[in-house]
Design an enzyme around this catalytic site. Structure first.
Site, PDB file in Angstrom:
ATOM      1  CB  SER A 150       2.602  10.180  12.193  1.00 32.12           C
ATOM      2  OG  SER A 150       1.949  10.956  11.045  1.00 32.12           O
ATOM      3  CG  ASN A 207      -0.692   0.050   2.592  1.00 30.95           C
ATOM      4  OD1 ASN A 207       0.613  -0.586   2.611  1.00 30.95           O
ATOM      5  ND2 ASN A 207      -0.866   1.287   3.416  1.00 30.95           N
ATOM      6  CB  CYS A 212       2.295   3.538   4.934  1.00 35.06           C
ATOM      7  SG  CYS A 212       1.147   4.560   4.815  1.00 35.06           S
ATOM      8  CD  GLU A 242       0.972   0.338   6.341  1.00 33.82           C
ATOM      9  OE1 GLU A 242      -0.533   0.797   6.920  1.00 33.82           O
ATOM     10  OE2 GLU A 242       1.169   0.682   6.022  1.00 33.82           O
TER      11      GLU A 242
END
Length: 788
Positions: free
Chosen positions: A661, A424, A426, A428
């Site tokens: 985050s 994806n 990011c 992961e």
């Protein structure tokens, strides 16, 4: 005399005793802060006819400006002051209204979905709300909650308080349970105590009329115009509702390929990627930010060189896509050729598309056969030269991301049901995906319809044999004239990520993990059924494998509070033990849910069904990083294997570590699995720069909070390898490097180590110059909003 303009417009003399009540409450029981100091410094900024709103903002700003390494508790003072103001805006007094009033008001304003509150005992749940938990927020946390998550009316006025938000989310996600009040309370307790947290889309949208709860989507584009443009439509819809996107373009034929038998007719993938870039910009995410799309390409694709340069500022702008996030799907064979200093052959997927369906030995065998085939298009490059180009771009721009195809597929618990083609945005999430399949729909003049595969040979009444995709309205089949021939799609698979993270700074004992993990797995499983899906294919895929991604955050804080040095033997052993417990209880819970609610559709013949878990397929080199032997595990793995075989699994994919985050800021812990950036830095906010100090910084933790740039990057890789043993999907893993320490060899060593230790991907390469401005502002512009 100073006068004050009240909220209702009335003017009266400044009453300092009212201010003192708030400043006393705001500074109570906090070390290193002073009520009198706050009042004196704030009063210096007062003026005649100051509004009560301005007084409140002045007090908050005064407290914020005092946040520093030796006085971090001013952040909690500012948070309390902000909360007092928020209470008055929402409730009209310093406190909470009844839960029933909150729902009625939010429903009246059209901000909360009607119909689910009736399934609950509102008196009971109202009695369980704990307003005092609001004081867990530091200032940046409550500001983030206010800006991104709390519901507001049409005029942008807040209509929700933190504990009402947590309770309504818990209720929404528990509404279909047999005991909804009990389960809602369990969800509320974990979320409101910051023991774990849902990802941004779930926090923002659960309870609302637009309950899109998923973080990311992963899809694949086929090699035909219909499929490519259907992909754009799908990306647009997914982006419209706030999803981050990872998309595989490896099947799209390369530059110089054949079109309709004509060689050199294809312009390759880049022009199509430019359109994807325009989709990302045009379809902004609910008007708040442009779409975010990562595009993946296999490393043997002829277009790979141009793909690496996709975001370069120089060169032909018609071959650039500055708003996409390129990522390479890297096979073992390529890295073997790099280490051997051998040549690498690039192919056109139009001629060898089966390479996208293969991995491991099957891939290598077929790749070598294609290398020997004189009839197909090929290009040659020294593998090491290509690798150098990749690493140079990585260092200069942090891109392209690297994802390791064979590592990902070797540990795929659902390899029997498909193949992992990409990750994806990011990096992961690793799940099976498939492009749409296209076939020919032949409509006859009498209204009847018949279907054929595109390349299926059909003989017309004129005794002409042709492929079905060449049939036209001039043809007659079995006495029936053709009215029209069109290409239609059968849905492929677009994978979905539903994410949440355990807060390791609070949950790091066997007892707590055993308590919290089952609650969060159940919560995420409920997300699947209660989610709003932008299209049918996405829903069908998610219901097919019931994928979730339970991860962790707060690792750096947990290590500092346990006085464990990053990268030490104790660090690796600690996270090994924690991840084992989390993995064990996640699998155990999914098996229990399978018995309670049913197994996921692809369970039969999966690795789970054979009692094969992530640890059983762990990388051999990663296993050597800790001293725990094969028979020295804290959990009853053999018993769990038998249980899974008997019960099945509710979820085809279970664990993934996302960036976190936003939610780590929300709960006041360190980001995901990363070391800290600095002990103090500044976050950019709508209000300006907000100083931030790492959590619980004191003389005991000081030496154990080490900047990511002061840690050997190989230690980051080794720690990730230890975690990866227990995870069925992957980790969003940034690598940090000081510019003066960077070299081609350093980068080569880091990323080949990641591959050798079984990691599935790396995310950004973040580099930092040796001289850092004291007012260091953490750049979050490149981060995926949805996985946070």
């Amino acid at each position: 005399m100073i006068t004050v303009v009240k909220r209702n417009g009335r003017i009266e003399p400044l009453d300092i005793t009212k201010i003192q009540k708030y400043t006393k409450d705001a500074t109570d029981n906090l070390e290193g802060v002073s009520q009198s100091e706050l009042e004196v410094d704030a009063r210096l900024q007062f003026r005649d006819k100051i509004t009560t709103e301005e007084i409140q903002q002045t007090l908050i700003k005064t407290a914020v400006d005092k946040i520093d390494i030796d006085t971090p508790n001013w952040s909690f003072v500012a948070s309390r002051l902000f909360l007092y103001d928020l209470y008055h805006k929402v409730s009209g007094f310093t406190g909470y209204r009844h839960l029933k009033e909150y729902f009625e008001n939010a429903e009246e304003k059209g901000r909360i979905l009607k119909g689910f509150k009736e399934k609950f005992d509102l008196e009971f749940l109202n009695s369980q709300i704990k307003p005092e938990r609001d004081f867990q927020f530091n200032y940046l946390g409550i500001k983030t909650l206010y800006d991104r998550y709390l519901l507001k009316d049409a005029n942008n006025n807040p209509i929700e308080l933190p504990q009402h938000m947590f309770m309504s989310i818990a209720m929404f996600l528990a509404q279909n349970e047999q005991e909804p009040n009990k389960i809602a309370l369990e969800f509320y307790e974990v979320l409101s105590k910051f023991e774990a947290m849902c990802a941004t889309p779930t926090l923002a949208n659960a309870r609302t009329t637009k309950h899109q709860l998923s973080s990311c989507y992963i899809g694949s584009t086929p090699d035909n115009i219909e499929g490519i443009f259907d992909s754009y439509k799908e990306m647009a819809l997914l982006s419209k509702y706030g999803g981050g996107i990872g998309w595989d373009f490896s099947l799209v034929r390369s530059i110089g390929s054949y079109i309709d038998g004509h060689k050199n007719a294809s312009a390759g993938t880049i022009p199509f990627l430019k359109i994807a870039n325009d989709v990302a910009i045009a379809v902004d995410q609910l008007g708040t930010r442009k779409g975010a799309i990562a595009v993946y390409l296999e490393i043997w694709h002829i277009d790979v060189m141009e793909f690496i340069d996709l975001r370069k500022n120089s060169g032909d702008e018609r071959r650039r896509a500055h708003d996409l996030f390129p990522a390479l799907w890297v096979c073992d064979l390529f890295l073997k050729r790099v280490l051997e200093d051998a040549m690498w052959t690039l192919f056109d997927p139009y001629e060898c598309k089966d390479l996208t369906e293969l991995y491991g030995q099957d891939f290598e065998k077929r790749y070598l056969e294609y290398e020997k085939d004189p009839k197909i298009i090929k290009e040659y490059i020294n593998a090491k030269d290509l690798w150098k180009k990749i690493l140079m771009n990585y260092f200069e721009a942090g891109l392209p991301f690297l994802a390791f195809k064979d590592n990902a597929n070797r540990c795929n618990p659902n390899a029997h049901a498909g193949i992992i083609r990409s990750s994806n945005l990011c990096t992961e999430i690793f799940q099976n995906t498939a492009p749409n399949h296209y076939y020919m729909q032949i409509e006859y003049t009498d209204g009847t319809i018949e279907f054929f595969e595109e390349k299926e040979l059909v003989t017309t009444d004129s005794n002409i044999t042709k492929c079905a995709n060449k049939l036209t309205s001039t043809d007659i089949l079995k006495g029936k004239p053709i009215y029209i021939a069109t290409k239609v799609a059968k849905d492929g698979q677009t994978a979905v990520c539903n994410l949440a993270s355990i807060n390791l700074s609070k949950i790091n004992t066997e007892e707590d993990i055993k308590r919290v993990v089952p609650i969060m797995v159940r919560l995420l499983d409920n997300v699947i059924d209660l989610n709003f899906y932008p299209n049918r294919k996405v829903k069908a895929t998610n219901l097919q494998n019931r994928a979730i991604g339970l991860g962790v955050m707060g690792e750096a804080q947990m290590l500092a509070e346990h006085q464990i040095a990053w990268g030490s033997k104790e660090h690796l052993e600690k996270i090994d033990a924690l991840m084992e417990q989390i993995s064990y209880h996640a699998i155990d819970t999914s098996a229990n849910l399978a018995k309670e609610k049913g197994v996921y559709k692809d369970f039969e013949n999966s690795e789970w069904s054979k009692g094969i878990f992530p640890i059983d397929k762990a990388n051999n080199e990663a296993l050597k990083l800790t001293e725990k032997g094969l028979f020295n595990h804290a959990c009853d793995w053999q018993g769990l294997r038998e249980k899974v075989k008997a019960n099945g699994m509710r979820n085809g994919y279970l664990m993934a570590i996302a960036p976190t985050s936003s939610i780590s800021i929300l709960v006041g812990t360190t980001q995901t699995i990363e070391p800290i950036y600095k002990k103090k830095w500044f976050e950019e906010n709508l209000s300006g720069l907000i100083p931030v100090v790492v959590p619980n910084l004191n003389v005991e933790t000081w030496n154990f909070y080490t900047s990511a740039y002061d840690i050997d990057a190989k230690d980051l890789i080794k720690a990730a390898a230890v975690r990866q043993k227990w995870i069925d999907q992957g980790q969003s893993l940034n690598v940090f490097l000081r510019i003066e320490n960077a070299s081609g060899k350093t980068l080569h060593d880091i990323y080949t180590l990641a591959w050798k230790l079984g990691l599935k991907s790396t995310y950004y390469l973040r580099s930092e110059s040796p001289s850092i401005d004291e007012k260091s502002v953490l750049d979050r512009s490149v981060e995926c909003f949805n996985c946070q």
